[in-house]
Enzyme design. Sequence first.
Site, short mmCIF file in Angstrom:
data_model
loop_
_atom_site.label_atom_id
_atom_site.label_comp_id
_atom_site.label_asym_id
_atom_site.label_seq_id
_atom_site.Cartn_x
_atom_site.Cartn_y
_atom_site.Cartn_z
N HIS A 102 0.84 -1.21 0.00
CA HIS A 102 0.00 0.00 0.00
C HIS A 102 0.87 1.26 0.00
O HIS A 102 0.60 2.22 -0.73
CB HIS A 102 -0.86 0.06 1.27
CG HIS A 102 -1.92 -1.00 1.39
ND1 HIS A 102 -2.09 -1.74 2.53
CD2 HIS A 102 -2.87 -1.42 0.51
CE1 HIS A 102 -3.12 -2.57 2.35
NE2 HIS A 102 -3.60 -2.40 1.14
N ARG A 116 -1.20 -5.96 -7.68
CA ARG A 116 -0.01 -6.73 -7.35
C ARG A 116 0.25 -7.81 -8.39
O ARG A 116 1.37 -8.08 -8.78
CB ARG A 116 -0.16 -7.40 -5.98
CG ARG A 116 -0.14 -6.44 -4.82
CD ARG A 116 -0.67 -7.09 -3.58
NE ARG A 116 -2.02 -7.56 -3.79
CZ ARG A 116 -2.82 -8.05 -2.85
NH1 ARG A 116 -2.37 -8.17 -1.62
NH2 ARG A 116 -4.04 -8.44 -3.11
#
Length: 165
Positions: A18, A92
């Site tokens: 993050h 991701r």
Amino acid sequence: MTRVAVFPGSFDPMTNAHLDVARRASTLFDRLVIGVLNNSRKAPMFSVEERVGLIERCVADLGSHVSVAAFGGLTVDFAKHHGAGFIVRGLRAVSDFEAELQMALTNRKLAPQIDTTFLMTALEYGYVSSSLAKEVARFGGDVAPMLPVPVADALADRLASEPRV
Ligand code: PNS
């Protein structure tokens, strides 16, 4: 033109993946508001106030144009409230794509003027998730590569105070 973006998420807790996305987004937008979802239907490990506080410590060096706020309800309403034209989400791996596409298309239907922008997480954080980090920490594994230091410390404190079963 001022480019404003929101970066919404559960952030229970913020991971290095993050933080990497927040760092990249902070260089692309004039103002970035990290939105922490206050979802009463989920039982997060950290309260929304704790999550906001932890993120504030993690992003302190990104500049005063980056802020953190809790929100409830729709992400597009949170974006409108902050005058944002963009929603930032991290990707991701390919496995993230399907759910993210669905969310982006839903948000576009709800608010066509707001665009979702995807940023690829750095390769070294491609495996990192909040839930896996919590599991690794719970069983005594090293979470240093996964979590910013203030988060790893808060998680260790939280687990130390949990009753053992
Ligand atoms: O960190 P997460 O859990 O992947 O974040 C998901 C989040 C908070 C971005 C998503 O659940 C969300 O936008 N929730 C707010 C409700 C909403 O706007 N739903 C419609 C669009 S999916």
